[in-house]
Scaffold this active site. Structure first.
Site, PDB file in Angstrom:
ATOM      1  N   ARG A 140      13.307  15.943  17.065  1.00 19.32           N
ATOM      2  CA  ARG A 140      14.433  14.784  17.839  1.00 19.32           C
ATOM      3  C   ARG A 140      14.491  13.425  16.667  1.00 19.32           C
ATOM      4  O   ARG A 140      15.440  12.615  16.610  1.00 19.32           O
ATOM      5  CB  ARG A 140      13.893  14.192  19.272  1.00 19.32           C
ATOM      6  CG  ARG A 140      14.101  15.016  19.840  1.00 19.32           C
ATOM      7  CD  ARG A 140      14.062  13.806  21.488  1.00 19.32           C
ATOM      8  NE  ARG A 140      12.365  12.935  21.507  1.00 19.32           N
ATOM      9  CZ  ARG A 140      11.131  13.875  22.025  1.00 19.32           C
ATOM     10  NH1 ARG A 140      11.467  14.645  22.748  1.00 19.32           N
ATOM     11  NH2 ARG A 140      10.508  13.251  22.174  1.00 19.32           N
ATOM     12  N   ASN A 151      16.594  14.606  12.320  1.00 26.52           N
ATOM     13  CA  ASN A 151      17.069  14.149  11.437  1.00 26.52           C
ATOM     14  C   ASN A 151      18.540  13.614  12.307  1.00 26.52           C
ATOM     15  O   ASN A 151      18.846  14.254  13.958  1.00 26.52           O
ATOM     16  CB  ASN A 151      18.786  15.910  11.589  1.00 26.52           C
ATOM     17  CG  ASN A 151      19.401  15.593  10.593  1.00 26.52           C
ATOM     18  OD1 ASN A 151      20.414  14.100  10.741  1.00 26.52           O
ATOM     19  ND2 ASN A 151      20.523  15.884   9.591  1.00 26.52           N
ATOM     20  N   SER A 161      22.831  24.749  17.565  1.00 29.96           N
ATOM     21  CA  SER A 161      22.456  24.419  15.970  1.00 29.96           C
ATOM     22  C   SER A 161      21.978  25.792  15.466  1.00 29.96           C
ATOM     23  O   SER A 161      21.760  25.329  13.969  1.00 29.96           O
ATOM     24  CB  SER A 161      20.257  23.354  16.596  1.00 29.96           C
ATOM     25  OG  SER A 161      19.823  23.185  15.184  1.00 29.96           O
ATOM     26  N   HIS A 209      23.371  26.350  11.633  1.00 32.09           N
ATOM     27  CA  HIS A 209      22.358  26.247   9.925  1.00 32.09           C
ATOM     28  C   HIS A 209      22.153  27.971   9.718  1.00 32.09           C
ATOM     29  O   HIS A 209      22.732  27.868   8.836  1.00 32.09           O
ATOM     30  CB  HIS A 209      20.148  26.098  11.231  1.00 32.09           C
ATOM     31  CG  HIS A 209      20.022  24.952  11.145  1.00 32.09           C
ATOM     32  ND1 HIS A 209      20.961  24.444  12.195  1.00 32.09           N
ATOM     33  CD2 HIS A 209      19.662  23.823   9.800  1.00 32.09           C
ATOM     34  CE1 HIS A 209      20.012  23.167  12.061  1.00 32.09           C
ATOM     35  NE2 HIS A 209      19.612  22.930  10.623  1.00 32.09           N
ATOM     36  N   TYR A 238      24.249  18.640  25.114  1.00 30.63           N
ATOM     37  CA  TYR A 238      23.012  18.343  26.523  1.00 30.63           C
ATOM     38  C   TYR A 238      23.980  17.843  26.831  1.00 30.63           C
ATOM     39  O   TYR A 238      23.723  18.402  28.280  1.00 30.63           O
ATOM     40  CB  TYR A 238      22.105  17.294  25.504  1.00 30.63           C
ATOM     41  CG  TYR A 238      20.799  17.557  26.461  1.00 30.63           C
ATOM     42  CD1 TYR A 238      19.822  18.824  26.876  1.00 30.63           C
ATOM     43  CD2 TYR A 238      20.632  16.232  27.197  1.00 30.63           C
ATOM     44  CE1 TYR A 238      18.575  18.759  27.698  1.00 30.63           C
ATOM     45  CE2 TYR A 238      19.163  16.257  27.782  1.00 30.63           C
ATOM     46  CZ  TYR A 238      19.014  17.603  28.732  1.00 30.63           C
ATOM     47  OH  TYR A 238      17.679  17.279  28.894  1.00 30.63           O
ATOM     48  N   ASN A 240       9.432  16.651  19.741  1.00 28.28           N
ATOM     49  CA  ASN A 240       9.447  15.437  18.839  1.00 28.28           C
ATOM     50  C   ASN A 240      10.326  15.257  16.987  1.00 28.28           C
ATOM     51  O   ASN A 240      10.765  14.693  17.353  1.00 28.28           O
ATOM     52  CB  ASN A 240       7.964  14.536  18.822  1.00 28.28           C
ATOM     53  CG  ASN A 240       8.108  13.290  18.116  1.00 28.28           C
ATOM     54  OD1 ASN A 240       8.871  12.184  19.205  1.00 28.28           O
ATOM     55  ND2 ASN A 240       7.521  12.842  16.947  1.00 28.28           N
ATOM     56  N   HIS A 244       0.844  -1.202   0.191  1.00 30.35           N
ATOM     57  CA  HIS A 244      -0.168   0.386  -0.175  1.00 30.35           C
ATOM     58  C   HIS A 244       0.674   1.448   0.533  1.00 30.35           C
ATOM     59  O   HIS A 244       0.475   2.100  -0.780  1.00 30.35           O
ATOM     60  CB  HIS A 244      -0.933   0.278   1.040  1.00 30.35           C
ATOM     61  CG  HIS A 244      -1.715  -0.936   1.523  1.00 30.35           C
ATOM     62  ND1 HIS A 244      -2.691  -1.129   0.205  1.00 30.35           N
ATOM     63  CD2 HIS A 244      -1.986  -2.019   2.158  1.00 30.35           C
ATOM     64  CE1 HIS A 244      -3.882  -2.906   0.317  1.00 30.35           C
ATOM     65  NE2 HIS A 244      -2.902  -3.302   1.641  1.00 30.35           N
ATOM     66  N   HIS A 279      20.929  15.280  15.777  1.00 27.57           N
ATOM     67  CA  HIS A 279      20.508  15.440  17.562  1.00 27.57           C
ATOM     68  C   HIS A 279      21.114  14.082  17.840  1.00 27.57           C
ATOM     69  O   HIS A 279      21.109  14.455  19.417  1.00 27.57           O
ATOM     70  CB  HIS A 279      19.424  14.356  17.409  1.00 27.57           C
ATOM     71  CG  HIS A 279      18.369  14.149  18.406  1.00 27.57           C
ATOM     72  ND1 HIS A 279      18.379  12.932  19.283  1.00 27.57           N
ATOM     73  CD2 HIS A 279      17.712  15.091  19.557  1.00 27.57           C
ATOM     74  CE1 HIS A 279      18.371  12.834  20.163  1.00 27.57           C
ATOM     75  NE2 HIS A 279      17.679  14.258  20.430  1.00 27.57           N
TER      76      HIS A 279
END
Length: 542
Positions: free
Chosen positions: A412, A415, A450, A454, A427, A409, A135, A419
């Site tokens: 996370r 990418n 980040s 970017h 972090y 979400n 499908h 991450h």
């Protein structure tokens, strides 16, 4: 018959007599000089404390490994269970399934606890798994058919209106101009990354002590400074001096960022253990072949070994490279047909809020197409092609970001490769430096790093500073990450997330395209710092 209590006392008395009875004549007592092995009693007394300490150490290591394996296995099983449950419609889920797993455990699976390392396992990419379903494969074929019809209709309109086919590849040829110069510049960048970080590790791992070791660390720092200069300044100098076009600049800036992140990961994973080693103690350094493999495999987290597939499917490699090339051609087609005719002459008109809003609305469709093409071309096709050639087993370069109901979400799962690097080295290290309590500050540090990277990539590729991406990340992305969190579920939140993505892509495409043409229609008579950083599209009217 004796009472039962008396029998028990009698048995206990017999047991005590047997336990405390004196030894018979000629039968050596344990620990005596006549006991077998008693001749080596002095040696055992000396070895006893070391053996007990070593046994306790091994027991502690075993318990630690078992706890780590159990926690990782529990996390994998919980994630698999939730993915299986969420695959069913809500009305078809068993009533006893949902209460069995509390919401806290779901949050734990989505946000790994501190101190956990990235675990690499053999697994396919999500789109490859979905392609095995007939499908979903049919839907993929429908998109291809729609693209073919769209191209054919455009060519038919050109043939009717212009009397000829407008098969022009000027935009593609311009974007990839001077590509050989970019590839030549990439060679010293790769050689520097190939030699310097590994040599720094060898200097730190050498079995020296005192002043000699400090000298080695100082020499390693000098090598790292030279390596940073090569990666940081050389591509910028070549791009500015020779005015490289956007696609050639993309090659340089992506390799610059990738090699810097890989160098940091390799040194971050290996050097601290070597520096904590005792003076004069030799610790085995990772093999050069493992480091060489890491430089080309599609991950930014260094491990000495990775799960490997048994063979290489070269037809799969060719298919992914062909799809990546098709995405590049399609992106040029979208820009040439949907963006260039609109924004090329926009700077010739006076700036107004009405024109800005209309241009953003017009750019939402090509913007979301560009987002999907970048995702499919790079995160799926390109990375899977290199993973297949190198037999790299863990293909989870992304997750089901399209099903996200929160921006936390989405960040996370969009990418996973980047991450994992941000989570491990920004972090977690930020929490370690701040004492493990300032989670908000550590998360803000992730957003800041980040956003800056970017914006640097956009500035490098386009050749001008226009902080659209920086503002979208910090002003909108940060608050949305805290406002739209994992507790928000349901179709409405997914629709809201996609709406914000559409608007965000429209803003980026519109503003960057306007600035690109404004800087060509209205060049500065004199180059100044404020002229370079001030948006030209706000005042350019030709």
């Amino acid at each position: 018959m004796e009472p039962r209590a008396a029998q028990l006392r009698k048995r206990e008395g017999l047991g005590g007599e047997q336990e405390d009875r004196p030894s018979r004549e000629g039968e050596p007592r344990s620990g005596s000089a006549e006991h077998p092995g008693g001749a080596g009693g002095n040696t055992e007394m000396h070895r006893g404390p070391d053996l007990v300490q070593w046994t306790r150490h091994m027991q502690a290591v075993k318990m630690q490994l078992l706890e780590q394996a159990q926690s990782q296995l529990t996390e994998l099983l919980d994630r698999a269970m939730w993915e299986a449950v969420e695959a069913y419609p809500p009305q078809d889920r068993p009533r006893q399934t949902m209460p069995s797993i509390p919401p806290d455990s779901l949050r734990k699976t989505r946000e790994p606890s501190l101190g956990k390392r990235k675990v690499f396992i053999l697994r396919k990419s999500l789109l490859d798994e979905l392609m095995e379903v007939q499908h979903f494969r049919t839907i993929y074929h429908m998109f291809i058919a729609g693209l073919c019809v769209f191209i054919s209709s455009t060519l038919a309109i050109d043939l009717i209106d212009e009397g000829r086919l407008m098969l022009e590849f000027d935009l593609l040829i311009f974007s990839f101009g001077q590509l050989p110069l970019a590839l030549v510049t990439w060679v010293p960048m790769l050689l520097s990354t190939l030699l310097v970080p590994y040599q720094v590790l060898r200097l730190c791992a050498s079995p020296r002590s005192g002043g000699a070791r400090m000298l080695g660390v100082g020499l390693g720092c000098m090598l790292l400074a030279a390596h940073s200069v090569v990666l940081g300044i050389l591509p910028v100098y070549v791009a500015v001096k020779y005015e490289l076009p956007p696609a050639s600049r993309c090659v340089l800036v992506f390799e610059q960022v990738r090699l810097l992140m890989k160098s940091y990961s390799f040194l971050r994973e290996t050097v601290p253990g070597k520096l904590r080693a005792r003076g004069g103690e030799r610790i085995r350094a990772p093999s050069f072949s493992s480091y060489l493999y890491f430089l080309f495999c599609p991950t930014l987290i260094y491990r000495e070994t990775y799960p490997r597939t048994p063979n290489v499917r070269w037809n799969y490699v060719a298919k992914n490279f062909a799809q990546a090339l098709g995405c590049v051609l399609y992106a040029c087609f979208i820009l040439g047909r949907l963006c260039v005719p609109v924004f090329a002459n926009m700077s010739r008109e006076p700036f107004s809020t009405r024109a800005l809003v209309l241009s953003i609305m017009h750019a939402t469709l090509p913007g979301i197409f560009m987002l999907l093409l970048i995702f499919f071309a790079f995160l799926h096709c390109w990375l899977n092609a290199f993973a297949e050639m190198l037999r790299f087993g863990d293909r989870m370069f992304y997750r089901d970001w399209w099903n996200s109901t929160s921006f936390s979400n989405y960040y996370r799962t969009w990418n996973v490769v980047v991450h994992d690097w941000l989570y491990s080295y920004v972090y977690q290290d930020g929490l370690w430096l701040l004492g493990g309590r300032a989670r908000g500050a550590a998360m803000l540090g992730v957003f800041l790093v980040s956003a800056v990277v970017h914006e640097y990539i956009f500035c490098f590729v386009l050749g001008f500073f226009y902080p659209v991406m920086l503002l979208l990340f910090l002003v909108f992305g940060g608050p949305l990450n805290f406002a739209m969190h994992d507790r928000h579920t349901g179709p409405a939140w997914n629709v809201l997330m996609w709406t914000m993505l559409f608007l965000g892509q429209g803003i980026q495409v519109s503003l960057y395209c306007q600035e690109w043409y404004a800087r060509r229609h209205c060049p500065l008579p004199q180059t100044t710092f404020w002229g370079l950083v001030t948006p030209r599209s706000w005042s350019c009217h030709t």
